[in-house]
Each structure stands twice: as C-alpha cells, then as structure tokens.
Motif scaffolding. Structure first.
Motif, PDB file in Angstrom:
ATOM      1  N   GLY A 175       0.848  -1.198   0.000  1.00 47.09           N
ATOM      2  CA  GLY A 175       0.000   0.000   0.000  1.00 47.09           C
ATOM      3  C   GLY A 175       0.881   1.244   0.000  1.00 47.09           C
ATOM      4  O   GLY A 175       1.974   1.260  -0.574  1.00 47.09           O
ATOM      5  N   ARG A 176       0.411   2.275   0.702  1.00 48.25           N
ATOM      6  CA  ARG A 176       1.111   3.565   0.656  1.00 48.25           C
ATOM      7  C   ARG A 176       2.545   3.461   1.173  1.00 48.25           C
ATOM      8  O   ARG A 176       3.496   3.843   0.486  1.00 48.25           O
ATOM      9  CB  ARG A 176       0.346   4.582   1.515  1.00 48.25           C
ATOM     10  N   ALA A 177       2.704   2.913   2.379  1.00 44.27           N
ATOM     11  CA  ALA A 177       4.047   2.857   2.968  1.00 44.27           C
ATOM     12  C   ALA A 177       4.922   1.830   2.259  1.00 44.27           C
ATOM     13  O   ALA A 177       6.108   2.067   2.017  1.00 44.27           O
ATOM     14  CB  ALA A 177       3.945   2.535   4.458  1.00 44.27           C
ATOM     15  N   CYS A 232       4.929  -8.668  -1.479  1.00 43.60           N
ATOM     16  CA  CYS A 232       3.800  -9.532  -1.127  1.00 43.60           C
ATOM     17  C   CYS A 232       2.590  -8.681  -0.782  1.00 43.60           C
ATOM     18  O   CYS A 232       2.719  -7.672  -0.071  1.00 43.60           O
ATOM     19  CB  CYS A 232       4.198 -10.381   0.077  1.00 43.60           C
ATOM     20  N   ASP A 233       1.443  -9.076  -1.279  1.00 41.58           N
ATOM     21  CA  ASP A 233       0.191  -8.440  -0.865  1.00 41.58           C
ATOM     22  C   ASP A 233      -0.940  -9.410  -1.188  1.00 41.58           C
ATOM     23  O   ASP A 233      -0.991  -9.925  -2.313  1.00 41.58           O
ATOM     24  CB  ASP A 233      -0.030  -7.104  -1.595  1.00 41.58           C
ATOM     25  N   PRO A 234      -1.834  -9.683  -0.229  1.00 36.67           N
ATOM     26  CA  PRO A 234      -2.937 -10.608  -0.503  1.00 36.67           C
ATOM     27  C   PRO A 234      -4.003 -10.002  -1.415  1.00 36.67           C
ATOM     28  O   PRO A 234      -4.835 -10.721  -1.967  1.00 36.67           O
ATOM     29  CB  PRO A 234      -3.523 -10.911   0.886  1.00 36.67           C
ATOM     30  N   ALA A 270      -2.141   6.154  17.621  1.00 40.43           N
ATOM     31  CA  ALA A 270      -1.154   5.162  17.172  1.00 40.43           C
ATOM     32  C   ALA A 270      -0.712   5.440  15.748  1.00 40.43           C
ATOM     33  O   ALA A 270       0.480   5.483  15.447  1.00 40.43           O
ATOM     34  CB  ALA A 270      -1.754   3.765  17.258  1.00 40.43           C
ATOM     35  N   GLU A 271      -1.680   5.650  14.865  1.00 41.66           N
ATOM     36  CA  GLU A 271      -1.376   5.660  13.425  1.00 41.66           C
ATOM     37  C   GLU A 271      -0.617   6.892  12.978  1.00 41.66           C
ATOM     38  O   GLU A 271       0.182   6.826  12.061  1.00 41.66           O
ATOM     39  CB  GLU A 271      -2.663   5.495  12.613  1.00 41.66           C
ATOM     40  N   VAL A 272      -0.874   8.018  13.605  1.00 43.08           N
ATOM     41  CA  VAL A 272      -0.151   9.231  13.201  1.00 43.08           C
ATOM     42  C   VAL A 272       0.666   9.792  14.359  1.00 43.08           C
ATOM     43  O   VAL A 272       1.874  10.009  14.237  1.00 43.08           O
ATOM     44  CB  VAL A 272      -1.121  10.296  12.649  1.00 43.08           C
ATOM     45  N   ALA A 281      13.868  11.288   4.101  1.00 41.86           N
ATOM     46  CA  ALA A 281      13.983  10.590   5.391  1.00 41.86           C
ATOM     47  C   ALA A 281      13.693   9.090   5.236  1.00 41.86           C
ATOM     48  O   ALA A 281      14.357   8.255   5.869  1.00 41.86           O
ATOM     49  CB  ALA A 281      13.023  11.205   6.413  1.00 41.86           C
ATOM     50  N   TYR A 282      12.715   8.727   4.390  1.00 38.77           N
ATOM     51  CA  TYR A 282      12.432   7.295   4.173  1.00 38.77           C
ATOM     52  C   TYR A 282      13.643   6.600   3.553  1.00 38.77           C
ATOM     53  O   TYR A 282      13.984   5.469   3.911  1.00 38.77           O
ATOM     54  CB  TYR A 282      11.217   7.104   3.262  1.00 38.77           C
ATOM     55  N   ILE A 283      14.286   7.289   2.610  1.00 31.90           N
ATOM     56  CA  ILE A 283      15.461   6.674   1.971  1.00 31.90           C
ATOM     57  C   ILE A 283      16.591   6.526   2.992  1.00 31.90           C
ATOM     58  O   ILE A 283      17.235   5.470   3.076  1.00 31.90           O
ATOM     59  CB  ILE A 283      15.901   7.516   0.750  1.00 31.90           C
TER      60      ILE A 283
HETATM   61  N1  LIG Z   1       6.144   5.779   8.506  1.00 31.51           N
HETATM   62  C1  LIG Z   1       5.133   6.423   7.953  1.00 31.51           C
HETATM   63  O1  LIG Z   1       5.171   7.633   7.770  1.00 31.51           O
HETATM   64  C2  LIG Z   1       3.902   5.656   7.531  1.00 31.51           C
HETATM   65  C3  LIG Z   1       3.047   6.199   6.568  1.00 31.51           C
HETATM   66  C4  LIG Z   1       1.921   5.447   6.192  1.00 31.51           C
HETATM   67  C5  LIG Z   1       1.674   4.232   6.785  1.00 31.51           C
HETATM   68  N2  LIG Z   1       2.523   3.759   7.742  1.00 31.51           N
HETATM   69  C6  LIG Z   1       2.267   2.464   8.399  1.00 31.51           C
HETATM   70  O2  LIG Z   1       2.424   1.439   7.423  1.00 31.51           O
HETATM   71  C7  LIG Z   1       1.459   0.416   7.663  1.00 31.51           C
HETATM   72  C8  LIG Z   1       0.598   0.284   6.397  1.00 31.51           C
HETATM   73  O3  LIG Z   1      -0.095   1.494   6.198  1.00 31.51           O
HETATM   74  P1  LIG Z   1      -0.532   1.996   4.740  1.00 31.51           P
HETATM   75  O4  LIG Z   1      -1.023   3.357   4.907  1.00 31.51           O
HETATM   76  O5  LIG Z   1       0.546   1.690   3.771  1.00 31.51           O
HETATM   77  O6  LIG Z   1      -1.768   1.021   4.496  1.00 31.51           O
HETATM   78  P2  LIG Z   1      -2.450   0.655   3.112  1.00 31.51           P
HETATM   79  O7  LIG Z   1      -3.846   0.284   3.460  1.00 31.51           O
HETATM   80  O8  LIG Z   1      -2.197   1.698   2.084  1.00 31.51           O
HETATM   81  O9  LIG Z   1      -1.634  -0.652   2.638  1.00 31.51           O
HETATM   82  C9  LIG Z   1      -1.586  -1.820   3.396  1.00 31.51           C
HETATM   83  C10 LIG Z   1      -1.403  -2.969   2.425  1.00 31.51           C
HETATM   84  O10 LIG Z   1      -1.143  -4.161   3.205  1.00 31.51           O
HETATM   85  C11 LIG Z   1      -1.821  -5.226   2.547  1.00 31.51           C
HETATM   86  N3  LIG Z   1      -1.993  -6.329   3.493  1.00 31.51           N
HETATM   87  C12 LIG Z   1      -3.014  -6.552   4.360  1.00 31.51           C
HETATM   88  N4  LIG Z   1      -2.783  -7.703   5.038  1.00 31.51           N
HETATM   89  C13 LIG Z   1      -1.606  -8.201   4.586  1.00 31.51           C
HETATM   90  C14 LIG Z   1      -0.859  -9.373   4.886  1.00 31.51           C
HETATM   91  N5  LIG Z   1      -1.267 -10.240   5.799  1.00 31.51           N
HETATM   92  N6  LIG Z   1       0.291  -9.579   4.223  1.00 31.51           N
HETATM   93  C15 LIG Z   1       0.712  -8.698   3.284  1.00 31.51           C
HETATM   94  N7  LIG Z   1       0.048  -7.580   2.955  1.00 31.51           N
HETATM   95  C16 LIG Z   1      -1.102  -7.329   3.608  1.00 31.51           C
HETATM   96  C17 LIG Z   1      -3.125  -4.616   2.053  1.00 31.51           C
HETATM   97  O11 LIG Z   1      -3.702  -5.405   1.030  1.00 31.51           O
HETATM   98  C18 LIG Z   1      -2.654  -3.246   1.569  1.00 31.51           C
HETATM   99  O12 LIG Z   1      -2.295  -3.250   0.189  1.00 31.51           O
HETATM  100  C19 LIG Z   1       0.663   0.820   8.898  1.00 31.51           C
HETATM  101  O13 LIG Z   1       1.226   0.227  10.030  1.00 31.51           O
HETATM  102  C20 LIG Z   1       0.856   2.332   8.932  1.00 31.51           C
HETATM  103  O14 LIG Z   1       0.756   2.878  10.223  1.00 31.51           O
HETATM  104  C21 LIG Z   1       3.626   4.435   8.103  1.00 31.51           C
END
Ligand SMILES: NC(=O)c1ccc[n+]([C@@H]2O[C@H](COP(=O)([O-])OP(=O)(O)OC[C@H]3O[C@@H](n4cnc5c(N)ncnc54)[C@H](O)[C@@H]3O)[C@@H](O)[C@H]2O)c1
Length: 339
Positions: free
Chosen positions: A11-13, A34-36, A173-175, A288-290
């Motif tokens: 997903g995004r991260a 990997c992604d389901p 938690a998330e942000v 920062a991510y890099i």
């Molecule tokens: N560091 C940061 O700034 C930052 C930014 C965004 C998200 N995050 C964190 O990253 C994590 C994901 O967030 P996101 O926003 O990318 O979510 P998202 O919903 O965009 O993506 C999550 C992905 O994980 C997949 N997924 C679900 N179950 C799975 C499994 N068992 N195995 C493999 N893939 C699976 C989903 O299908 C989806 O594509 C969260 O913990 C979030 O807090 C961190």
C-alpha cells in the motif's frame, strides 16, 4: 554482499520502501513483494518491474530475501515479524510497532532469539531537520531541555479501519506515534505521567458505530527527567500536511519544520500574500524514508545496532495505550518507565 529485500504489504508505505530499495540504496536490492490483495499486488508489480510477487507472506519468507519490510495494517505486524525472525530474516517494521506491549515484546524476543535486526519505522529520526535539532540539543545549544512539543496535522480523514480503536489504537497510534517518538527522542527521557483529550470533529461517518473514535487529540506529558511534553494530532484539516516541533530549553528554543512547502511568497496587487503549503507526508519525508532504509541496510551489512529499536517501538505503544486509556477515563495515567 547485496542485501535482498522483500516488502510485505504494497500500500502507501510499502511502495515508498519498495522504491527506495529498488533505486536508492546500493547495498540492498528489492527482490520480492507480497500483498494478498490481487489488485494491489499486480499494480505494485507493474510499477516495480520484474520483482517476484506473492499473495502470502510465508511464501515470500521462503524466497530469496535476507530482510523484510513490514508495511501491512498494524494488527498483522506481530505475527509477520515473529515469523520473519524465525525464518532468519532481518525486520524493518513500520510504525506503530504493534497493538499492545505484549505483542511488541513477542517481536523483540523473536528477533533476539534469531539474532536478526529489528528496526521500527520512525523515519523522522532520519529527517535532516530532526537530526540537526537532536545534535544541537546534545551540544547544549539551548541548555537543559524544559519541554518538547510535536504537532502533526494531516489533510485527509482517517481510513475507516482506524475507526475501531480496539483493532487499530486509532489516530494516536497511526499518526501521533511519530510525535510520541519524537518527544521521547528529543527530550532524551521517558514519559512518566500523561493526560489526553480527544474528539471527533471531522468524521461524521464514524459517529454512530464508533462513538469513541476521535480525529483530534492532545496529550500532555511529564518526563522522568522533569521536562514536559505535548503531542497535538489532527486529521482532516484540509489545508495541507503540517509537522512542527518546538524544543524549549533553559537557554533558548529550537523549532523544526514549517507548513510552507518552499521559500517563495507571492505578493499580489490585491494586497494578499500567499505561499504553497506542504501537501503530503510523502513529500516532506521523501529523503527521510530513503535515509531510514539505507541505515537499516547498513546496520545489517556492518553488524551494528539499528538506530530505532524494538524498545523504542514498545515505548511508543505504551504511551499510545496510556493515552487512549486517559481519553476514555479522563484520568492522568502513570507509566512505569522501562528499567
Ligand atoms: N512511517 C510512515 O510515515 C507511515 C506512513 C503510512 C503508513 N505507515 C504504516 O504502514 C502500515 C501500512 O499502512 P498503509 O497506509 O501503507 O496502508 P495501506 O492500506 O495503504 O496498505 C496496506 C497494504 O497491506 C496489505 N496487506 C493486508 N494484510 C496483509 C498481509 N497479511 N500480508 C501482506 N500484505 C497485507 C493490504 O492489502 C494493503 O495493500 C501501517 O502500520 C501504517 O501505520 C507508516
């Protein structure tokens, strides 16, 4: 040796890490994802070219990878991290580390047992502004730290999966866990008391089914060293992405961040002035991510400690849980700092 990286969750991260490991870190190479979700997986594969793709993370763990990035929704972090460590893979796990302190301890123990690295995704610790400020604090530029305040306001409303606080621990938690980590790191101390207040002002969809959901939260804290802390989180603010930190000392103050995207200000004949605002965390923290991913690869290659440990992840989860307990009860929460 080139470190082979698998990204779990595209997903995004996950995509941010996948791209970083694909093009920016010579010591490492993206080999699998990997992604389901079939759509997420096939979209990611077409964006990332010829990497192996799996629907089940256990298949990825059996493939040609030395280390994994876990970027799934938080409730899956524990199981995937424990299985990855048992398979001998180093782990970079996105924040928040997990849902509970017990889950975090399972992850730390699994990594210790397998002698693999466990790094947590607090990428602000690799942001140039945060790193500079930390160095200034350590050099005594503002004397003793008196208070650290960290604010994050995001333009969009939370994903509906965040509405259920029991499953996600919510926006704290998330942000705000980024801000929680920042105030711990910059104060150099652990939170011992906190009180939090929150409300739902911008997410009417959540109100009926999830009355305890909040999109705006403020936490006041006291650290073991006597300094004070403040975390300010808000979702759906619409105007842009806003992360700013103030570090107050006995001999001055350090500010990190600015809502402005650049230094250009347009002054119009109407008498108005305007400047662009940072649009997204993706823009603000691109480098920062890099840097975070590069540091992970470096810790593996050189056998050195990671810069953001499982204990840091656990400490943030402890504060998130205490914050949510305070929001629910209205009471000050006392935390026992780790020994
Ligand atoms: N560091 C940061 O700034 C930052 C930014 C965004 C998200 N995050 C964190 O990253 C994590 C994901 O967030 P996101 O926003 O990318 O979510 P998202 O919903 O965009 O993506 C999550 C992905 O994980 C997949 N997924 C679900 N179950 C799975 C499994 N068992 N195995 C493999 N893939 C699976 C989903 O299908 C989806 O594509 C969260 O913990 C979030 O807090 C961190």
């Amino acid at each position: 040796m080139t470190i082979r990286i698998g990204v779990i969750g595209t997903g995004r991260a996950g995509l941010i890490h996948a791209r970083a490991f694909q093009g920016h870190i010579p010591a490492a190479r993206l080999t699998a994802i990997c992604d389901p979700g079939p759509e997420a997986l096939s979209a990611a594969r077409s964006r990332l070219g010829g990497v192996a793709g799996f629907a089940d993370y256990r298949e990825l763990l059996a493939a040609d990878v030395d280390a994994v990035v876990i970027a799934t929704p938080t409730k899956y972090h524990r199981q995937i991290a424990v299985d990855a460590a048992a398979a001998g893979k180093h782990v970079l796990c996105e924040k928040p580390m997990a849902i509970s302190e017990d889950e975090c301890r399972d992850m730390i123990e699994a990594a210790e047992r397998a002698a693999v690295k466990l790094q947590i995704g607090f990428m602000r610790r690799f942001d140039a502004g945060h790193v500079h400020a930390k160095r200034l604090v350590e050099d005594g530029a503002i004397g003793e730290v008196v208070a650290v305040k960290s604010l994050t306001h995001g333009p969009s409303v939370p994903h509906p999966w965040m509405y259920d606080l029991k499953a996600s621990n919510g926006p704290l938690a998330e942000v705000s866990s980024h801000d929680i980590d920042a105030i711990r790191w910059l104060s150099g101390s652990e939170v011992v008391d906190l009180q939090a207040f929150a409300g739902n002002y911008r997410c009417p969809d959540a109100r009926a089914e999830f009355p305890d959901f909040y999109d705006t939260v403020m936490v006041n804290a006291r650290f073991a060293n006597g300094a004070l802390g403040h975390v300010d989180g808000a979702h759906g603010v619409r105007y842009g992405y806003d992360n700013r930190v103030e570090i107050h000392g006995t001999h001055g103050r350090i500010d990190i961040g600015d809502v402005s995207a650049d230094r250009v200000v347009v002054h119009e004949e109407t008498g108005r002035s305007s400047r662009d605002i940072v649009a997204s965390w993706r823009d603000l923290y691109r480098e920062a991510y890099i840097a975070e991913d590069r540091a992970f690869a470096q810790a593996i290659a050189e056998g050195t400690p990671v810069r953001v440990s499982g204990e840091d992840g656990l400490a943030a989860v402890r504060i998130v849980c205490a914050g949510n307990a305070s929001i629910a009860s209205g009471a000050i929460q006392r935390l026992t700092p780790p020994q």
